[in-house]
Design a protein around this motif. Structure first.
Motif, mmCIF file in Angstrom:
data_model
loop_
_atom_site.group_PDB
_atom_site.id
_atom_site.type_symbol
_atom_site.label_atom_id
_atom_site.label_comp_id
_atom_site.label_asym_id
_atom_site.label_seq_id
_atom_site.Cartn_x
_atom_site.Cartn_y
_atom_site.Cartn_z
ATOM 1 N N GLN A 139 0.824 -1.204 0.000
ATOM 2 C CA GLN A 139 0.000 0.000 0.000
ATOM 3 C C GLN A 139 0.863 1.261 0.000
ATOM 4 O O GLN A 139 0.363 2.364 -0.238
ATOM 5 C CB GLN A 139 -0.934 0.009 1.214
ATOM 6 C CG GLN A 139 -1.968 -1.113 1.227
ATOM 7 C CD GLN A 139 -2.777 -1.174 -0.049
ATOM 8 O OE1 GLN A 139 -3.385 -0.180 -0.444
ATOM 9 N NE2 GLN A 139 -2.775 -2.316 -0.710
ATOM 10 N N GLY A 142 0.408 3.375 -2.969
ATOM 11 C CA GLY A 142 -0.862 3.999 -3.292
ATOM 12 C C GLY A 142 -1.519 3.233 -4.427
ATOM 13 O O GLY A 142 -1.169 2.089 -4.709
ATOM 14 N N PRO A 143 -2.468 3.854 -5.138
ATOM 15 C CA PRO A 143 -3.177 3.138 -6.216
ATOM 16 C C PRO A 143 -2.388 3.114 -7.525
ATOM 17 O O PRO A 143 -2.909 3.431 -8.589
ATOM 18 C CB PRO A 143 -4.470 3.953 -6.351
ATOM 19 C CG PRO A 143 -4.047 5.347 -6.024
ATOM 20 C CD PRO A 143 -3.022 5.208 -4.922
ATOM 21 N N SER A 167 -2.893 -2.318 -10.124
ATOM 22 C CA SER A 167 -3.070 -1.350 -9.043
ATOM 23 C C SER A 167 -2.769 -2.046 -7.724
ATOM 24 O O SER A 167 -3.383 -3.071 -7.410
ATOM 25 C CB SER A 167 -4.492 -0.791 -9.016
ATOM 26 O OG SER A 167 -4.690 0.008 -7.855
ATOM 27 N N SER A 169 -3.571 -1.082 -4.937
ATOM 28 C CA SER A 169 -4.712 -0.938 -4.023
ATOM 29 C C SER A 169 -5.758 -2.022 -4.247
ATOM 30 O O SER A 169 -6.702 -2.156 -3.477
ATOM 31 C CB SER A 169 -5.351 0.443 -4.189
ATOM 32 O OG SER A 169 -5.870 0.598 -5.500
ATOM 33 N N ASP A 170 -5.569 -2.826 -5.303
ATOM 34 C CA ASP A 170 -6.463 -3.944 -5.602
ATOM 35 C C ASP A 170 -5.918 -5.188 -4.900
ATOM 36 O O ASP A 170 -5.031 -5.871 -5.425
ATOM 37 C CB ASP A 170 -6.545 -4.150 -7.118
ATOM 38 C CG ASP A 170 -7.532 -5.240 -7.522
ATOM 39 O OD1 ASP A 170 -7.875 -6.079 -6.667
ATOM 40 O OD2 ASP A 170 -7.932 -5.269 -8.707
#
Length: 305
Positions: A139, A142-143, A167, A169-170
């Motif tokens: 994380q 970030g995305p 991503s 964040s996925d």
């Protein structure tokens, strides 16, 4: 020529110690044409860390000689075994085991190139536990998109399955790609996991077999802080601007290795990035690099030290 003698060691075929490994045949022929000495080592014995067996057929040098390995990748401990075994033959590898490990494993050299390479985080093998812990650590990006690899290699030819995370964040995508990578690397997973920010680079088409996106990547070979060769990494016709290696030499001079490779590529915004460093002894020559030219440059520089 100076006083330093230079010799090379190449891997032999697994089932015939008299023959050079076919993947290094062209290099062996170039050394023969240049009348540069080379000997053959047993790669299987090196993987077993049996130094005496690995160099059984290496001739002893009449005087202290600098040796340069051209063969398959070795783990740090395996390279140390080769280094020690060759010294019994009056041969000393150009890079010490510490210098080899400095460029072979990204975490060792990351601080030296941090401002010029994609943001990276790593999780050593002894800290790789639950997938949820890994998801939490990435994380930090970030995305953003990222790639996963171990301390040495990625599975870039399995781009969508075991390398590229669209991503971070996925969480499901992170779990899927990381699981595939760990399972497919198996016992070959070295050091731990590394996650690197994905930076869009100038494209050079797609790989005809794997479908992996190719970028306009260049490989430079650096000896004692000076770039002795720079050529396209891929054998494609889409290359544009050559990299500004002279500008990067100030950065590369801080790398703790005598002889290493440096792969660079240009981003869509025009900035140049160092993709990775590696020990030049186990780095493949770019497709347009002629082995005889490469060996002549190396031996001339080393022998004049």
């Amino acid at each position: 020529m100076g006083n330093a003698s230079v010799s090379f060691v190449l891997c032999h075929e697994e089932f015939d110690h008299r023959l050079v490994d076919s993947c290094f045949q062209e290099e062996a022929e170039a050394l023969t044409d240049l009348e540069i000495r080379y000997d053959l080592v047993d790669f299987v014995a090196l993987k077993q860390q049996d130094g005496a067996a690995a160099v059984r057929r290496v001739r002893s040098a009449a005087q202290p000689t600098i040796a340069i390995y051209r063969g398959w990748m070795l783990a740090e401990a395996e390279y140390a075994v080769l280094h020690a075994a060759l010294q019994t033959k009056n041969l000393t590898l150009l890079n010490t085991p510490a210098q080899y490990a400095h460029c072979h494993y990204l975490p060792n050299c990351y601080a030296r190139i941090e401002a010029f390479t994609p943001k990276s985080i790593w999780i050593p093998n002894h800290e790789v536990r639950e997938l949820d812990e890994i998801v939490a650590q990435v994380q930090a990006f970030g995305p953003k998109a990222a790639i996963v690899k171990d301390y040495v290699k990625s599975r870039k030819h399995e781009w969508h399955e075991a390398c590229f995370i669209p991503s971070t964040s996925d969480a499901d995508a992170v779990r899927r790609v990381v699981t595939n990578f760990i399972e497919r690397q198996g016992n070959d997973l070295q050091g731990g996991l590394i996650f690197r920010e994905f930076i869009p680079l100038l494209p050079a088409g797609t790989h005809p077999q794997s479908g992996m996106p190719l970028t306009q990547e260049w490989r430079s070979l650096v000896l004692d802080g000076q770039v002795i060769e720079t050529a396209p990494y891929w054998d494609v016709q889409f290359y544009c601007e050559s990299p500004p290696m002279q500008k990067l030499e100030a950065v590369l001079a801080n790398v703790k290795s005598r002889f290493f490779s440096c792969d660079v590529a240009q981003a869509a915004d025009g900035n140049w990035w160092i993709i990775e460093l590696g020990d030049a002894q186990v780095a493949g020559l770019p497709p347009t690099t002629k082995p005889e030219v490469f060996f002549r440059r190396v031996t001339e520089r080393v022998s004049h030290e």
